[in-house]
Design a protein around this motif. Structure first.
Motif, short mmCIF file in Angstrom:
data_model
loop_
_atom_site.label_atom_id
_atom_site.label_comp_id
_atom_site.label_asym_id
_atom_site.label_seq_id
_atom_site.Cartn_x
_atom_site.Cartn_y
_atom_site.Cartn_z
N ALA A 522 68.97 45.26 43.60
CA ALA A 522 67.68 44.46 43.09
C ALA A 522 66.33 45.15 43.60
N LEU A 523 66.48 46.09 44.38
CA LEU A 523 65.39 47.09 44.65
C LEU A 523 65.29 47.94 43.39
N LEU A 524 66.22 48.60 42.96
CA LEU A 524 66.15 49.59 41.99
C LEU A 524 65.64 48.99 40.73
N PHE A 525 66.13 47.65 40.36
CA PHE A 525 65.63 47.18 39.20
C PHE A 525 64.18 46.79 39.14
N VAL A 526 63.81 46.09 40.48
CA VAL A 526 62.46 45.91 40.62
C VAL A 526 61.28 47.11 40.25
N LEU A 527 61.73 48.37 41.20
CA LEU A 527 61.08 49.42 41.09
C LEU A 527 60.97 49.90 39.46
N ILE A 528 62.01 49.87 38.85
CA ILE A 528 62.01 50.33 37.57
C ILE A 528 61.21 49.49 36.47
N TRP A 529 61.31 48.09 36.68
CA TRP A 529 60.58 47.23 35.98
C TRP A 529 59.37 47.49 36.06
N MET A 530 58.73 47.58 37.07
CA MET A 530 57.27 47.54 37.43
C MET A 530 56.53 48.88 36.73
N ILE A 531 57.30 50.00 36.81
CA ILE A 531 57.17 51.29 36.28
C ILE A 531 57.15 51.01 34.55
N PHE A 532 58.06 50.54 34.13
CA PHE A 532 58.19 50.07 32.51
C PHE A 532 57.03 49.27 32.46
N TYR A 533 56.51 48.39 33.17
CA TYR A 533 55.85 47.16 32.48
C TYR A 533 54.20 47.74 32.64
N TYR A 534 54.08 48.50 33.70
CA TYR A 534 52.49 48.63 34.09
C TYR A 534 52.36 49.97 34.18
N GLY A 535 53.23 51.19 34.15
CA GLY A 535 52.95 52.53 34.01
C GLY A 535 52.54 52.95 35.52
N LYS A 536 51.61 53.88 35.68
CA LYS A 536 51.17 54.43 36.84
C LYS A 536 50.88 53.59 37.93
N ALA A 537 50.19 52.40 37.48
CA ALA A 537 49.81 51.26 38.26
C ALA A 537 51.09 50.64 38.93
N GLY A 538 52.24 50.50 38.15
CA GLY A 538 53.37 50.01 38.71
C GLY A 538 54.05 51.07 39.56
N ILE A 539 53.88 52.27 39.65
CA ILE A 539 54.25 53.25 40.74
C ILE A 539 53.51 52.95 42.12
#
Length: 1019
Positions: A522-539
């Motif tokens: 679950a954690l990996l999915f959320v981390l990857i999704w946030m980067i995919f959707y929001y870019g650097k802000a997702g990091i």
């Protein structure tokens, strides 16, 4: 954001504190890993019973290093006390709820009164309490008051010598009741302290004992404990220690013969079969002839038994004509205290025989007050000895255990395990007098604990100084437990186990593995999704999420909270929901950037505008979490604890930690994109006419709700033992099994037992209401024996009952966990669950009413939540019979329902908050346009949050443990239905009720819109 330096300092200090708290867990895990490696090297898999031997070897290793400094002066012993507590479902162990018998306490306060009205009120209270929410004491008072002229301050009841300082004859019932309440409360508090002292000496780490309200119930959790029988004895032993003079066996030889004949005649008269009657009569005459010649004062029982055995060879006819003698396995020494030996399995029959009036009448004048009691059977023995205590009309012992001031495990002169006791001054004098008399008469003194004779030694000389010793067939652990119990003192009344749960250690380890797997996925999915959707802000959002997880576990460890499997689910769910705060912030920043604002101002306004929605959403979810915490117990409370902690840490992480990183990056004019190339214009400037589709949504929802109600009315729900009472067992085999075949194997013995596959094909869950009203531990053993008999052919060859039973020798197969809930507490759990659900609905209605100041918002929210709950219940009702996992309605399911309520409200409040914002910004817009714009403006956030939460729940559902699969399924259905209802139920209901009179829903006092405007659609 002001005070950035202060927030940085606080975040760093808080993070370091959390790391410090978690360091103890890392230390214990490291040392325990070394202990396991040591055990594997020392004990080969080829050795018999190697799992238990490895466990002993690991424990020996841990004991040897317990006090040695491991890191920075911290020892394993220190770290173990401060590590993150694991619940039973993760560590294995035993959880019980004890109920102190208020009836026994009342009887004790009334000095064992036999007053007819008093006893009648007690009996009625016992019956009524099974289905009542009131306490036993309140019911007793009500029933007693119904009797005309009944007086609590009667000399035959509470106005007795022991209560003379508190109650006198002139007091009314209203005056007596507070005194009795106080005395009962003091006794329960005393029981709590006695149990706590016993548990502290039991030897498990991180035990938990809590008093549950004013019910007289006490929760005891012992993580890691495995010996279920030892725990039951420790908790339920009242420790009523007594010293009695005991009769000699020779005094009862004639009584045995007379009682046997009386029983035979009585049973013959009850027999309607003429042929059996003639057979009994003939053999009875033979027996009488031989017995008439007996001189039982001179001849011992063994000779009598030998003569009878030679004559009749104990055939069926002999058993019928000699019902008591035929059960005797051997006679005791005529000058000794053991009257006879019987098979343990026959004790209930013998008790029944000895209690019959026709048998009691044969005791004679000298023995009329004799009290029959059993001895403590030797280990692995199938026989038990019978004693007769010398008592008087009042049945009081010569000396009680209240005089014991200390007790220790020791060894007797023969090297056998024993328990030595030291008496106070008063007891010492009484003990000396008692042993002097026994020495003169060359008799024995029985040492009796809870009506079981532990030893009955002969006395050759008076014993001075108050020292005494209990010997018997003790193991060292049994002797240590007995000494512990005697030191802690006796319980003021019997403690009944009304609910219990036992989880094997291997099942707990599997739960940990499943929980960690689902957590990582679950954690990996959320981390990857946030980067995919929001870019650097997702990091930056991911960094804040990682900090949030550190905070959650650190706070749990610091508070000493217990982490359970539902607790892990709560943390994983928090990960999914905590993303919502960052999503809200980022979506608002994107909107501000699209309006043409510069980056710094857009970031500032984005955080500011999102704050209201974030707070509203988390407060509504927090309200349901608080209700869960108040009404829940065990795993449910663990879920609520992690959910509440997660909400608080998520707020801090999203609002402050994320802001620090974003401001730090953008402060030098660097451009920060809040999207990637793939998501930059996704759902941007989209406007949909949601209200135009509301009638279709009403029809679809109406059909689903009606179908759900029909299923609930006709098929009902699969209520678990939490709600109806009963016992459940998780049984694992070494091969795939057919649950239908297994059910047929135990149906004859257990009646309505249900056997279903539980997780893997080699594991089943057995549920039964066999003797559900009987809380005696013997029923638990009886059921386990039935299961073993029925399942034996499916178990590994040579698999014994001691391997199969709860806490058995084999940790890989057999009963992996068990649970017992009595009907009385099941009713209480069901009632508390109803209160929790309805309480959460009321709390939410009031919060939204206060927050939005219009009842239309509250009505829309409650309508959506009610819609969600009914559909989730309907789906469970319609599908529980064929789903491949357990869909029982239990406490965990109620937690799921409340979480669905919280999630649905979270979604609804975000939409409502945006609608209200548009009202304030565009007072002249048509109402329908405002509503449609509000829903459309939150669409990106709704899809983002729902998708991440749904994927997280699916990860737990697929990779999590079997025990929470039904719980996760309820949450998955709830998220889907809740997302739908916030858009297509809550908003349309709010709109339709507001539009009828053109009501202004904004915060400002603007002129009402006319009805024509409110009916307009988006142009």
């Amino acid at each position: 954001m002001h005070n950035k330096g202060l927030i940085k300092v606080f975040a760093i200090i808080f993070g370091l504190v959390c790391i410090y708290q978690l360091s103890f867990t890392f230390i214990t895990s490291s040392i325990e890993q070394k202990a396991e490696e040591y055990a594997v090297q020392k004990i080969s898999e080829n050795e018999e019973n190697y799992p238990r031997l490895r466990e002993n070897a690991a424990n020996t290793y841990l004991d040897s290093v317990a006090k040695e400094p491991y890191f920075a002066g911290i020892t394993y012993e220190d770290a173990k006390d401060k590590e993150l507590n694991k619940g039973l479902d993760l560590k294995g162990g035993i959880n019980v709820i004890l109920e102190i018998s208020v009836r026994d306490l009342l009887v004790g306060l009334a000095s064992n009164s036999d007053d007819e009205r008093f006893r009648t009120a007690l009996d009625k209270a016992s019956e009524i309490q099974k289905t009542s929410a009131k306490t036993y004491l309140e019911i007793f008072f009500e029933e007693f008051d119904k009797m005309e002229g009944a007086k609590l301050a009667s000399p035959n009841i509470f106005a007795n010598k022991s209560l003379s300082e508190d109650i006198n004859f002139d007091m009314t019932n209203d005056q007596v009741r507070p005194v009795i309440r106080r005395k009962i409360d003091e006794s329960i508090t005393s029981a709590f302290e006695v149990l706590r002292e016993r548990i502290d000496k039991f030897g498990v780490t991180q035990p938990n004992i809590q008093r549950l309200g004013e019910s007289g119930r006490i929760l005891v959790e012992l993580p890691g404990a495995k010996e279920i029988n030892r725990v039951q004895n420790l908790l339920q032993t009242t420790a009523q220690l007594e010293f009695w003079e005991v009769h000699k066996a020779s005094e009862f030889n004639q009584f045995i013969v007379d009682a046997d004949q009386a029983l035979a005649q009585s049973m013959m008269s009850e027999n309607t079969d003429e042929e059996d009657e003639e057979e009994i009569s003939e053999t009875s005459e033979t027996s009488e002839t031989s017995s008439d010649a007996e001189d039982t004062d001179e001849q011992d029982l063994n000779e009598l038994l030998a003569a009878d055995e030679d004559a009749a060879d104990k055939d069926e006819a002999f058993s019928k004509s000699n019902p008591l003698i035929s059960l005797i396995q051997g006679g005791g020494n005529p000058q000794g205290p053991v009257i006879a030996y019987f098979a343990i399995k026959d004790t209930a029959t013998v008790n029944d025989y000895l209690a019959r009036p026709e048998v009691k009448s044969k005791l004679g004048q000298d023995l009329r007050y004799a009290k029959f009691v059993w001895g403590k059977p030797a280990q692995d023995s199938e026989v038990i000895d019978l004693y007769a205590l010398k008592t008087n009309r009042k049945g009081e012992p010569d000396l009680s255990g209240s005089v014991i001031i200390d007790a220790q495990q020791s060894y007797d002169q023969m090297g056998r395990v024993a328990v030595t006791m030291q008496m106070d001054r008063k007891g010492s004098r009484a003990w000396e007098q008692m042993t002097t008399k026994a020495a003169e008469q060359r008799s024995q003194i029985a040492i009796v604990l809870d009506d079981i004779v532990y030893s009955a030694p002969g006395v050759s000389n008076p014993i001075k100084g108050g020292n005494s010793e209990i010997t018997g067939e003790f193991s060292i652990l049994e002797a240590q437990d007995l000494a512990n119990v005697l030191r802690a003192g006796k319980l003021p009344a019997k403690a009944n186990i009304v609910q219990s749960e036992t989880v094997g250690p291997s099942l707990g380890q599997e739960a940990i593995d499943a929980g960690i797997n689902s957590f990582i996925i679950a954690l990996l999915f959320v981390l990857i999704w946030m980067i995919f959707y929001y870019g650097k802000a997702g990091i930056y959002a991911d960094i804040a999420l990682a900090v949030n997880i550190l905070f959650i576990f650190g706070v749990l460890a610091g508070l000493g909270a217990v982490l359970t499997l539902p607790g892990i689910a709560g943390i994983v769910l928090t990960i999914g929901m905590s993303v919502d705060a960052n999503v809200l912030i980022f979506e608002r920043i994107r909107e501000e950037l699209q309006k043409g604002k510069d980056q710094a101002l857009a970031i500032k306004d984005g955080f500011s505008n999102a704050l209201s929605s974030i707070l509203d959403a988390n407060i509504t979810t927090g309200l349901t979490g608080i209700i869960l915490f108040v009404f829940g117990t065990g795993p449910v409370k663990g879920f609520a604890t992690t959910l509440l902690i997660g909400i608080l840490t998520s707020l801090f992480s999203a609002i402050f930690i994320t802001r620090l990183f974003i401001d730090g990056y953008a402060k030098n004019g660097k451009l920060l994109q809040f999207a990637t190339a793939a998501t930059k214009n996704f759902l941007a400037n989209i406007q949909l006419n949601f209200l135009g589709k509301r009638k279709i949504a009403y029809v679809i929802s109406g059909i689903l709700v009606i179908l759900s109600i029909v299923s609930l009315s006709t098929k009902g729900l699969n209520q678990g033992v939490d709600f109806v009472g009963g016992r459940t067992y998780i049984v694992r085999f070494d091969q795939a099994v057919n649950s239908v075949e297994l059910q047929s194997q135990v149906q004859e013995d257990l009646g309505s037992a249900e056997v279903k596959t539980y997780g893997a094909s080699n594991q089943v869950r057995v549920t039964t209401n066999y003797k559900v009203d009987n809380d005696d531990n013997s029923v638990d053993q009886e059921i386990q024996e039935f299961l073993f008999k029925g399942f034996q052919s499916y178990l590994p060859q040579g698999f014994a009952y001691d391997d199969f039973k709860v806490g058995g020798n084999n940790e890989e197969f057999g009963i992996m966990s068990s649970m017992k809930v009595l009907p009385t507490i099941a009713e209480d759990i069901k009632r508390a669950s109803y209160y929790a659900v309805f309480g959460s609905l009321i709390a939410v209605f009031l919060y939204i009413l206060l927050r939005f100041r219009r009842w239309q918002f509250s009505l829309g929210a409650v309508a959506a939540v009610s819609h969600d709950v009914i559909i989730v219940l309907g789906i469970f009702s319609a599908t529980y019979s064929f789903m491949p996992f357990s869909m029982e309605i239990d406490q965990a399911f109620i937690a799921a329902i409340l979480t669905v309520i919280g999630y649905s409200l979270n979604d609804t409040v975000v939409v409502f908050d945006r609608i209200r914002e548009f009202f304030n910004e565009h007072p002249k817009w048509h109402l329908s346009k405002i509503v449609n714009y509000g829903v459309s403006g939150t669409l990106s956030r709704t899809l983002n949050t729902s998708l991440t939460t749904l994927i997280v729940l699916l990860a737990i559902f697929i990779f999590g443990g079997d025990s929470i699969r039904g719980f996760m399924f309820a949450l998955i259905v709830g998220v889907v239905v809740g997302t739908y209802s916030s858009v297509f139920i809550a908003t349309p209901v709010m709109y339709d009720t507001a539009a009828k009179k053109g009501i202004d829903l904004s915060d400002k006092n603007k002129k009402e819109l006319d009805e024509e405007e409110t009916e307009a659609t988006i142009s």
